[in-house]
Design a protein around this motif. Structure first.
Motif, PDB file in Angstrom:
ATOM      1  N   SER A   3       0.838  -1.190   0.000  1.00  0.00           N
ATOM      2  CA  SER A   3       0.000   0.000   0.000  1.00  0.00           C
ATOM      3  C   SER A   3       0.882   1.252   0.000  1.00  0.00           C
ATOM      4  CB  SER A   3      -0.896  -0.006   1.234  1.00  0.00           C
ATOM      5  OG  SER A   3      -1.486   1.260   1.426  1.00  0.00           O
ATOM      6  N   TYR A   4       0.375   2.315  -0.535  1.00  0.00           N
ATOM      7  CA  TYR A   4       1.089   3.584  -0.564  1.00  0.00           C
ATOM      8  C   TYR A   4       1.394   4.071   0.852  1.00  0.00           C
ATOM      9  CZ  TYR A   4       2.031   8.509  -1.505  1.00  0.00           C
ATOM     10  OH  TYR A   4       2.611   9.746  -1.571  1.00  0.00           O
ATOM     11  N   TYR A   5       0.515   3.769   1.789  1.00  0.00           N
ATOM     12  CA  TYR A   5       0.658   4.232   3.155  1.00  0.00           C
ATOM     13  C   TYR A   5       1.301   3.201   4.079  1.00  0.00           C
ATOM     14  CZ  TYR A   5      -2.485   7.877   1.585  1.00  0.00           C
ATOM     15  OH  TYR A   5      -3.038   8.911   0.903  1.00  0.00           O
ATOM     16  N   ASP A   6       1.812   2.112   3.552  1.00  0.00           N
ATOM     17  CA  ASP A   6       2.428   1.068   4.359  1.00  0.00           C
ATOM     18  C   ASP A   6       3.780   1.555   4.875  1.00  0.00           C
ATOM     19  OD1 ASP A   6       3.258  -1.249   5.561  1.00  0.00           O
ATOM     20  OD2 ASP A   6       3.505  -2.388   3.699  1.00  0.00           O
ATOM     21  N   ILE A   7       3.886   1.740   6.186  1.00  0.00           N
ATOM     22  CA  ILE A   7       5.108   2.290   6.772  1.00  0.00           C
ATOM     23  C   ILE A   7       6.292   1.357   6.563  1.00  0.00           C
ATOM     24  CG2 ILE A   7       4.698   1.400   9.086  1.00  0.00           C
ATOM     25  CD1 ILE A   7       6.231   4.808   8.230  1.00  0.00           C
ATOM     26  N   ASP A   8       6.057   0.049   6.581  1.00  0.00           N
ATOM     27  CA  ASP A   8       7.156  -0.887   6.348  1.00  0.00           C
ATOM     28  C   ASP A   8       7.704  -0.749   4.934  1.00  0.00           C
ATOM     29  OD1 ASP A   8       7.141  -1.991   8.926  1.00  0.00           O
ATOM     30  OD2 ASP A   8       5.517  -3.356   8.386  1.00  0.00           O
ATOM     31  N   ALA A   9       6.832  -0.546   3.963  1.00  0.00           N
ATOM     32  CA  ALA A   9       7.280  -0.352   2.577  1.00  0.00           C
ATOM     33  C   ALA A   9       8.066   0.955   2.438  1.00  0.00           C
ATOM     34  CB  ALA A   9       6.092  -0.365   1.628  1.00  0.00           C
ATOM     35  N   ILE A  10       7.622   1.988   3.132  1.00  0.00           N
ATOM     36  CA  ILE A  10       8.322   3.278   3.081  1.00  0.00           C
ATOM     37  C   ILE A  10       9.713   3.146   3.696  1.00  0.00           C
ATOM     38  CG2 ILE A  10       8.312   5.640   3.975  1.00  0.00           C
ATOM     39  CD1 ILE A  10       5.207   5.481   3.778  1.00  0.00           C
ATOM     40  N   LEU A  11       9.804   2.473   4.847  1.00  0.00           N
ATOM     41  CA  LEU A  11      11.099   2.291   5.508  1.00  0.00           C
ATOM     42  C   LEU A  11      12.022   1.374   4.703  1.00  0.00           C
ATOM     43  CD1 LEU A  11       9.910   2.035   9.208  1.00  0.00           C
ATOM     44  CD2 LEU A  11      11.072   3.963   8.103  1.00  0.00           C
ATOM     45  N   THR A  12      11.450   0.379   4.046  1.00  0.00           N
ATOM     46  CA  THR A  12      12.255  -0.496   3.196  1.00  0.00           C
ATOM     47  C   THR A  12      12.829   0.280   2.021  1.00  0.00           C
ATOM     48  OG1 THR A  12      10.958  -2.431   3.800  1.00  0.00           O
ATOM     49  CG2 THR A  12      12.202  -2.563   1.749  1.00  0.00           C
ATOM     50  N   ASP A  13      12.015   1.084   1.373  1.00  0.00           N
ATOM     51  CA  ASP A  13      12.477   1.862   0.224  1.00  0.00           C
ATOM     52  C   ASP A  13      13.505   2.923   0.614  1.00  0.00           C
ATOM     53  OD1 ASP A  13      11.071   0.454  -1.636  1.00  0.00           O
ATOM     54  OD2 ASP A  13       9.417   1.886  -1.793  1.00  0.00           O
ATOM     55  N   ALA A  14      13.542   3.305   1.883  1.00  0.00           N
ATOM     56  CA  ALA A  14      14.493   4.316   2.338  1.00  0.00           C
ATOM     57  C   ALA A  14      15.859   3.727   2.677  1.00  0.00           C
ATOM     58  CB  ALA A  14      13.938   5.042   3.558  1.00  0.00           C
ATOM     59  N   GLN A  15      15.972   2.395   2.774  1.00  0.00           N
ATOM     60  CA  GLN A  15      17.259   1.783   3.090  1.00  0.00           C
ATOM     61  C   GLN A  15      18.229   1.973   1.933  1.00  0.00           C
ATOM     62  OE1 GLN A  15      17.268  -1.957   5.303  1.00  0.00           O
ATOM     63  NE2 GLN A  15      15.036  -1.870   5.179  1.00  0.00           N
ATOM     64  N   LYS A  16      19.473   2.227   2.281  1.00  0.00           N
ATOM     65  CA  LYS A  16      20.476   2.520   1.258  1.00  0.00           C
ATOM     66  C   LYS A  16      21.097   1.239   0.714  1.00  0.00           C
ATOM     67  CE  LYS A  16      21.327   7.154   2.513  1.00  0.00           C
ATOM     68  NZ  LYS A  16      22.216   8.252   2.358  1.00  0.00           N
ATOM     69  N   VAL A  17      21.289   1.236  -0.600  1.00  0.00           N
ATOM     70  CA  VAL A  17      21.934   0.128  -1.296  1.00  0.00           C
ATOM     71  C   VAL A  17      23.029   0.706  -2.199  1.00  0.00           C
ATOM     72  CG1 VAL A  17      19.916  -1.388  -1.243  1.00  0.00           C
ATOM     73  CG2 VAL A  17      20.209   0.167  -3.142  1.00  0.00           C
ATOM     74  N   PRO A  18      24.095  -0.057  -2.425  1.00  0.00           N
ATOM     75  CA  PRO A  18      25.178   0.447  -3.266  1.00  0.00           C
ATOM     76  C   PRO A  18      24.828   0.370  -4.745  1.00  0.00           C
ATOM     77  CG  PRO A  18      25.703  -1.739  -2.468  1.00  0.00           C
ATOM     78  CD  PRO A  18      24.410  -1.344  -1.822  1.00  0.00           C
ATOM     79  N   CYS A  19      25.251   1.369  -5.486  1.00  0.00           N
ATOM     80  CA  CYS A  19      25.113   1.325  -6.942  1.00  0.00           C
ATOM     81  C   CYS A  19      26.329   1.999  -7.564  1.00  0.00           C
ATOM     82  CB  CYS A  19      23.797   1.953  -7.403  1.00  0.00           C
ATOM     83  SG  CYS A  19      23.566   3.646  -6.953  1.00  0.00           S
TER      84      CYS A  19
END
Length: 154
Positions: A3-19
């Motif tokens: 969901s757009y408002y899913d806090i777990d999805a928001i926090l997951t997308d904010a985690q940093k990954v190397p590129c």
């Protein structure tokens, strides 16, 4: 899809990954702490997952290469996977990434790595069963009635 408002999805997308950037890009130096500068090809930076996936799929022309290549985060490195295979209880997944399984699922949407999927599925099953068993049993026998299961009355 979360969901757009899913806090777990928001926090997951904010985690940093190397590129790693594959092209020289003018004006994006601030991503590498070089305000006003350019990003050179081969520069490796850690970006939030949502931004790095957008840059990894973005192309400048119909037949050109992507702007950057998304690399596996350290939490899904071969070293961590070997430790998980050896004994999943010895690895603190929350310390590696606050939303470890969500991050792994999002990264593995972009890569086809069946071995990693198999390892993480097995580890999640083993740790979930173990955690539930430990959480529902009172080891002292004093708190909720001489060692009976915590959830038995629910």
């Amino acid at each position: 899809m979360a969901s757009y408002y899913d806090i777990d999805a928001i926090l997951t997308d904010a985690q940093k990954v190397p590129c790693t950037f594959d092209l020289d890009i003018p004006g994006l130096g601030y991503l590498d702490e070089n305000a006003g500068g350019d990003i050179k090809a081969g520069t490796r930076v850690s970006l939030p997952l949502w931004l790095s996936t957008l840059l990894a799929v973005q192309r400048l022309g119909p037949s050109s290469q992507p702007l950057c290549t998304l690399d596996f985060p350290a939490s899904i490195s071969p070293r961590v996977l070997a430790a998980l295979k050896a004994g999943p209880k010895t690895v603190d997944l929350r310390q590696l990434a606050s939303h470890y399984y969500d991050l792994a699922a999002r990264v593995l949407e972009l890569f086809e790595e069946e071995e990693i999927v198999d390892v993480l599925s097995e580890v999640r099953t083993l740790t979930h069963v173990t955690y539930e068993g430990e959480r529902l049993r009172d080891p002292t026998g004093a708190a909720l009635g001489m060692g009976k299961s915590f959830g038995a009355d629910l």
